[in-house]
Scaffold this motif. Structure first.
Motif, short mmCIF file in Angstrom:
data_model
loop_
_atom_site.label_atom_id
_atom_site.label_comp_id
_atom_site.label_asym_id
_atom_site.label_seq_id
_atom_site.Cartn_x
_atom_site.Cartn_y
_atom_site.Cartn_z
N VAL A 1 0.83 -1.20 0.00
CA VAL A 1 0.00 0.00 0.00
C VAL A 1 0.87 1.25 0.00
O VAL A 1 0.60 2.22 -0.73
CB VAL A 1 -0.94 0.00 1.22
N PHE A 2 1.95 1.21 0.81
CA PHE A 2 2.85 2.37 0.85
C PHE A 2 3.48 2.62 -0.52
O PHE A 2 3.57 3.75 -0.98
CB PHE A 2 3.94 2.14 1.90
N LEU A 3 3.92 1.55 -1.18
CA LEU A 3 4.54 1.69 -2.50
C LEU A 3 3.52 2.23 -3.51
O LEU A 3 3.86 3.03 -4.38
CB LEU A 3 5.11 0.36 -2.97
N LEU A 4 2.27 1.77 -3.41
CA LEU A 4 1.22 2.27 -4.31
C LEU A 4 1.00 3.76 -4.09
O LEU A 4 0.90 4.54 -5.05
CB LEU A 4 -0.08 1.50 -4.08
N LEU A 5 0.94 4.18 -2.82
CA LEU A 5 0.76 5.60 -2.52
C LEU A 5 1.95 6.42 -3.01
O LEU A 5 1.78 7.53 -3.52
CB LEU A 5 0.57 5.79 -1.01
N LEU A 6 3.14 5.89 -2.87
CA LEU A 6 4.33 6.58 -3.34
C LEU A 6 4.29 6.73 -4.86
O LEU A 6 4.62 7.79 -5.40
CB LEU A 6 5.58 5.81 -2.91
N LEU A 7 3.87 5.68 -5.55
CA LEU A 7 3.75 5.73 -7.01
C LEU A 7 2.71 6.76 -7.43
O LEU A 7 2.92 7.54 -8.37
CB LEU A 7 3.38 4.35 -7.55
N LEU A 8 1.57 6.80 -6.72
CA LEU A 8 0.53 7.77 -7.04
C LEU A 8 1.03 9.20 -6.82
O LEU A 8 0.70 10.11 -7.57
CB LEU A 8 -0.72 7.52 -6.19
N ALA A 9 1.84 9.39 -5.75
CA ALA A 9 2.37 10.72 -5.47
C ALA A 9 3.28 11.21 -6.58
O ALA A 9 3.33 12.40 -6.90
CB ALA A 9 3.10 10.73 -4.12
N VAL A 10 4.02 10.28 -7.18
CA VAL A 10 4.97 10.65 -8.22
C VAL A 10 4.28 10.84 -9.56
O VAL A 10 4.53 11.81 -10.29
CB VAL A 10 6.08 9.59 -8.34
N THR A 11 3.38 9.93 -9.91
CA THR A 11 2.82 9.91 -11.26
C THR A 11 1.37 10.39 -11.34
O THR A 11 0.91 10.82 -12.40
CB THR A 11 2.88 8.50 -11.85
N GLY A 12 0.62 10.29 -10.23
CA GLY A 12 -0.81 10.52 -10.29
C GLY A 12 -1.50 9.30 -10.89
O GLY A 12 -0.84 8.37 -11.37
N PRO A 13 -2.82 9.25 -10.88
CA PRO A 13 -3.53 8.11 -11.46
C PRO A 13 -3.32 8.07 -12.97
O PRO A 13 -3.12 9.11 -13.60
CB PRO A 13 -4.99 8.38 -11.10
N ALA B 1 2.70 16.55 -5.34
CA ALA B 1 2.65 15.20 -4.79
C ALA B 1 1.35 14.97 -4.02
O ALA B 1 0.71 13.93 -4.16
CB ALA B 1 3.85 14.95 -3.88
N TRP B 2 0.96 15.96 -3.22
CA TRP B 2 -0.28 15.82 -2.45
C TRP B 2 -1.49 15.83 -3.36
O TRP B 2 -2.46 15.10 -3.13
CB TRP B 2 -0.37 16.93 -1.41
N ALA B 3 -1.46 16.65 -4.41
CA ALA B 3 -2.57 16.68 -5.37
C ALA B 3 -2.69 15.34 -6.08
O ALA B 3 -3.80 14.84 -6.30
CB ALA B 3 -2.36 17.82 -6.37
N ASN B 4 -1.55 14.75 -6.45
CA ASN B 4 -1.58 13.44 -7.10
C ASN B 4 -2.16 12.38 -6.18
O ASN B 4 -2.95 11.53 -6.61
CB ASN B 4 -0.16 13.03 -7.52
N LEU B 5 -1.78 12.41 -4.90
CA LEU B 5 -2.34 11.46 -3.94
C LEU B 5 -3.85 11.63 -3.82
O LEU B 5 -4.60 10.65 -3.80
CB LEU B 5 -1.67 11.64 -2.58
N GLU B 6 -4.29 12.85 -3.74
CA GLU B 6 -5.73 13.12 -3.62
C GLU B 6 -6.47 12.63 -4.85
O GLU B 6 -7.53 12.01 -4.75
CB GLU B 6 -5.97 14.62 -3.42
N ARG B 7 -5.92 12.89 -6.04
CA ARG B 7 -6.54 12.42 -7.27
C ARG B 7 -6.59 10.90 -7.30
O ARG B 7 -7.58 10.30 -7.71
CB ARG B 7 -5.77 12.95 -8.48
N GLY B 8 -5.52 10.26 -6.86
CA GLY B 8 -5.50 8.81 -6.84
C GLY B 8 -6.56 8.22 -5.93
O GLY B 8 -7.22 7.24 -6.28
N ILE B 9 -6.74 8.81 -4.77
CA ILE B 9 -7.75 8.35 -3.82
C ILE B 9 -9.15 8.53 -4.41
O ILE B 9 -10.02 7.66 -4.28
CB ILE B 9 -7.61 9.09 -2.49
N ARG B 10 -9.38 9.66 -5.09
CA ARG B 10 -10.68 9.88 -5.72
C ARG B 10 -10.96 8.84 -6.79
O ARG B 10 -12.09 8.33 -6.91
CB ARG B 10 -10.73 11.28 -6.33
N VAL B 11 -9.95 8.51 -7.58
CA VAL B 11 -10.13 7.51 -8.63
C VAL B 11 -10.46 6.15 -8.02
O VAL B 11 -11.39 5.45 -8.45
CB VAL B 11 -8.87 7.42 -9.52
#
Length: 202
Positions: free
Chosen positions: A1-13, A176-186
């Motif tokens: 889960v941590f690696l997934l969140l890190l990937l989302l922070a870098v790339t976004g969904p 990074a925080w915006a990407n995480l937020e977008r990933g969670i929404r997706v």
């Protein structure tokens, strides 16, 4: 889960999934007979203010178009967030006489069912425009189509990013925080689509 969140922070969904959820191909091409503004977090909130803003900007100069604002209200709808959504549309130029309120539906499916009842059977074959936030578009459109609406289009209520340079390390401080937020929404929306499919609402 941590690696997934890190990937989302870098790339976004993945952009392909975002485009699939937002359905940009449904951008309005035909003048709608009805415009449905689906409520977000109430008024004031970012999602509902964005949706009413886009709806008013698009439809304030249309004639013969009915607006429906949809958001549940426990008490008097006139003084609840759904009433404030209506007032926001009026403030931005939409005639009060053109706006109706749907305040019983507790989710997108129930709101679509109640809008269908509110507008009547004739509305099923009239052009209808759904105004909602990007990730919510596919689920909203699917709910209306599942009820028999044949001419459904969508208007995305999207946030606009800052136009000025935000300084050094802006990506780290904001991106990074915006990407995480977008990933969670997706992820949330994909789960909601699965639940709606299970319920046979879409």
């Amino acid at each position: 889960v941590f690696l997934l969140l890190l990937l989302l922070a870098v790339t976004g969904p993945p952009q392909g999934i975002v485009d699939w959820l937002e359905m940009p191909e449904l951008a309005p091409r035909e003048t709608p007979r009805n415009i449905v503004v689906l409520g977000g977090g109430g008024i004031p909130s970012g999602s509902s203010l964005l949706r009413t803003y886009y709806a008013a900007q698009y439809g304030k100069n249309l004639t013969g178009t009915t607006f429906v604002v949809a958001l549940p209200a426990d008490g008097n709808p006139e003084t609840s967030s759904v009433g404030r959504m209506r007032d926001e549309l009026v403030f931005r130029g939409v005639p009060l006489s053109a706006i109706r309120m749907e305040y019983h539906g507790l989710n997108t499916h129930e709101q679509a069912v109640n809008v269908q009842r509110l507008l009547g059977p004739a509305a099923l074959d009239q052009p209808i425009l759904i105004v909602t936030s990007g990730y919510h578009m596919r689920r909203a459109v699917a709910c209306f189509r599942n009820l028999g609406f044949t001419k459904v289009e969508g208007l995305l209520a999207s946030e606009i990013g800052a136009e000025a340079e935000i300084g050094p390390w802006g990506w780290l401080r904001y991106g990074a925080w915006a990407n995480l937020e977008r990933g969670i929404r997706v992820l949330r929306e994909l789960a909601a689509l699965a639940a709606y499919k299970f319920e046979d609402w879409i």
